[in-house]
Scaffold this motif. Sequence first.
Motif, short mmCIF file in Angstrom:
data_model
loop_
_atom_site.label_atom_id
_atom_site.label_comp_id
_atom_site.label_asym_id
_atom_site.label_seq_id
_atom_site.Cartn_x
_atom_site.Cartn_y
_atom_site.Cartn_z
N GLY A 47 0.75 -1.24 -0.01
CA GLY A 47 0.01 -0.14 0.00
C GLY A 47 0.91 1.30 0.02
O GLY A 47 1.96 1.10 0.70
N TYR A 48 0.30 2.19 -0.74
CA TYR A 48 1.59 3.50 -0.78
C TYR A 48 0.46 4.68 -1.22
O TYR A 48 -0.47 4.66 -1.84
N GLU A 49 1.19 5.86 -0.92
CA GLU A 49 0.69 7.24 -1.46
C GLU A 49 1.81 7.92 -2.27
O GLU A 49 2.78 7.68 -2.00
N THR A 50 1.08 8.37 -3.24
CA THR A 50 1.99 9.01 -4.29
C THR A 50 1.39 10.56 -4.28
O THR A 50 0.25 10.96 -4.26
N LEU A 51 2.54 11.43 -4.39
CA LEU A 51 2.24 12.91 -4.32
C LEU A 51 2.55 13.39 -5.73
O LEU A 51 3.03 12.87 -6.60
N ASN A 52 2.09 14.56 -5.82
CA ASN A 52 2.13 15.28 -7.35
C ASN A 52 3.73 15.76 -7.50
O ASN A 52 4.50 15.97 -6.50
N VAL A 53 4.31 15.34 -8.70
CA VAL A 53 5.82 15.74 -9.12
C VAL A 53 5.64 16.82 -9.73
O VAL A 53 4.98 16.85 -10.82
N LYS A 87 -14.82 7.19 1.31
CA LYS A 87 -15.92 7.39 0.68
C LYS A 87 -16.10 8.47 -0.21
O LYS A 87 -16.23 9.65 0.11
N ASN A 88 -16.45 8.53 -1.65
CA ASN A 88 -16.77 9.68 -2.44
C ASN A 88 -15.62 10.65 -2.71
O ASN A 88 -15.77 11.36 -3.46
N GLU A 89 -14.57 9.78 -2.32
CA GLU A 89 -13.12 10.91 -2.46
C GLU A 89 -12.72 10.50 -4.23
O GLU A 89 -12.73 9.41 -4.56
N TYR A 90 -12.41 11.67 -4.72
CA TYR A 90 -11.82 11.33 -6.20
C TYR A 90 -10.32 11.44 -6.20
O TYR A 90 -9.45 12.39 -5.17
N GLN A 91 -9.54 10.80 -6.75
CA GLN A 91 -8.12 10.65 -6.60
C GLN A 91 -7.56 10.91 -8.03
O GLN A 91 -7.98 10.01 -8.92
N SER A 92 -6.93 11.79 -8.25
CA SER A 92 -6.25 12.16 -9.78
C SER A 92 -4.92 11.32 -9.79
O SER A 92 -4.37 10.73 -8.99
N GLY A 93 -4.71 11.26 -11.13
CA GLY A 93 -3.27 10.61 -11.53
C GLY A 93 -3.24 8.93 -11.31
O GLY A 93 -2.42 8.72 -10.93
N GLY A 94 -4.38 8.70 -12.00
CA GLY A 94 -4.44 7.08 -12.26
C GLY A 94 -3.47 6.22 -13.06
O GLY A 94 -2.86 7.27 -13.95
N ILE A 95 -3.19 5.21 -12.85
CA ILE A 95 -2.13 4.56 -13.73
C ILE A 95 -2.70 4.50 -15.04
O ILE A 95 -3.82 4.47 -15.33
N GLU A 96 -1.58 4.72 -16.11
CA GLU A 96 -1.85 4.92 -17.70
C GLU A 96 -1.34 3.57 -18.40
O GLU A 96 -0.23 3.07 -17.93
N ILE A 97 -2.20 2.93 -19.08
CA ILE A 97 -1.80 1.76 -19.73
C ILE A 97 -1.86 1.89 -21.23
O ILE A 97 -2.88 2.38 -21.91
N LEU A 98 -0.90 1.22 -22.05
CA LEU A 98 -1.01 1.13 -23.33
C LEU A 98 -1.46 -0.60 -23.58
O LEU A 98 -1.04 -1.41 -22.87
N ASP A 99 -2.47 -0.97 -24.40
CA ASP A 99 -2.90 -2.17 -24.55
C ASP A 99 -1.94 -3.08 -24.99
O ASP A 99 -0.89 -2.22 -25.66
N ILE A 100 -2.21 -4.38 -25.18
CA ILE A 100 -1.45 -5.17 -25.88
C ILE A 100 -0.48 -4.72 -27.47
O ILE A 100 0.66 -4.64 -27.62
N GLY A 150 0.54 7.69 -13.25
CA GLY A 150 -0.06 9.06 -13.25
C GLY A 150 0.49 10.01 -12.21
O GLY A 150 0.92 9.45 -11.05
N ASN A 151 0.30 11.14 -12.63
CA ASN A 151 0.97 12.28 -11.59
C ASN A 151 -0.28 12.83 -11.14
O ASN A 151 -1.24 13.34 -11.75
N PRO A 152 -0.53 12.87 -9.83
CA PRO A 152 -1.77 13.56 -9.09
C PRO A 152 -1.81 15.00 -9.25
O PRO A 152 -0.52 15.49 -9.62
N ASP A 153 -2.97 15.55 -9.31
CA ASP A 153 -2.85 16.79 -9.45
C ASP A 153 -2.23 17.63 -8.26
O ASP A 153 -1.68 16.91 -7.28
N GLU A 154 -1.75 19.00 -8.60
CA GLU A 154 -1.02 19.58 -7.49
C GLU A 154 -1.84 19.55 -6.12
O GLU A 154 -3.07 19.76 -6.26
N ASN A 155 -1.28 19.46 -4.94
CA ASN A 155 -1.76 19.38 -3.48
C ASN A 155 -2.77 18.30 -3.49
O ASN A 155 -3.80 18.17 -2.58
N SER A 156 -2.70 17.20 -4.40
CA SER A 156 -3.35 15.94 -4.27
C SER A 156 -2.52 14.74 -3.80
O SER A 156 -1.25 14.76 -4.07
#
Length: 205
Positions: free
Chosen positions: A77-83, A117-130, A171-177
């Motif tokens: 489990g981990y937390e990532t901040l905006n870069v 609950k109901n929290e939105y998290q920006s910066g989700g993982i990005e994937i290219l399909d096969i 992905g890179n979370p939004d600033e201050n996220s």
Amino acid sequence: KKNDLLQKGYEIIEIENKIDEIYKIDEKIKVNSYVYKDILSKDTIENIVNFIFKEKNIAGSITYKTGFCYSVDFIIGYETLNVPKIDLNKEWYANNWHNDKPFTKNTLKLIIPLNSKNEYQSGGIEILDIYQSKLYEKSKTLPIGDEIFVMQNKLNELLIFNPNLCYHKAGNPDENSIRKQLMIQLNPTNTWKIIHYLLEFQIFL
């Protein structure tokens, strides 16, 4: 079986996510300026694995789709901040396009949001399909932005993807996220099982 996991290399599964009720942190470790790692207790790890693979029967679903049984070999489990822009060219948390070459073509990773609950998290993982990944490997040219899958980090969605066949990046979370999530790695084996060193691997890997 024909399904997105085999054809595209990734798939979203909807679940009733109650991980927050059993997610207990023993220690939080600062990995670098933008990443914090949660160290979970043995009981928490067992409760999470039982909830996902038994209660929600994700094990049965994966075996049905792939034909394989798997070993739960790593959980973190981990937390990532905006870069900020000044640091984006550096490797902080797999934030550049890559595939996981050391693993087999049947290795799978699960990504589970740890939202409130109901929290939105920006910066989700990005994937290219096969298919896109094969083109990218040859040309090093990315598809148009809208054609790249971006995880929305919805509380009730679990992502399964193939890290060997699919190029991906964090992905890179939004600033201050902050983005909070759980990653579980699965490797093919003769029967579903859990390795004994999950607790120690959190610290040393």
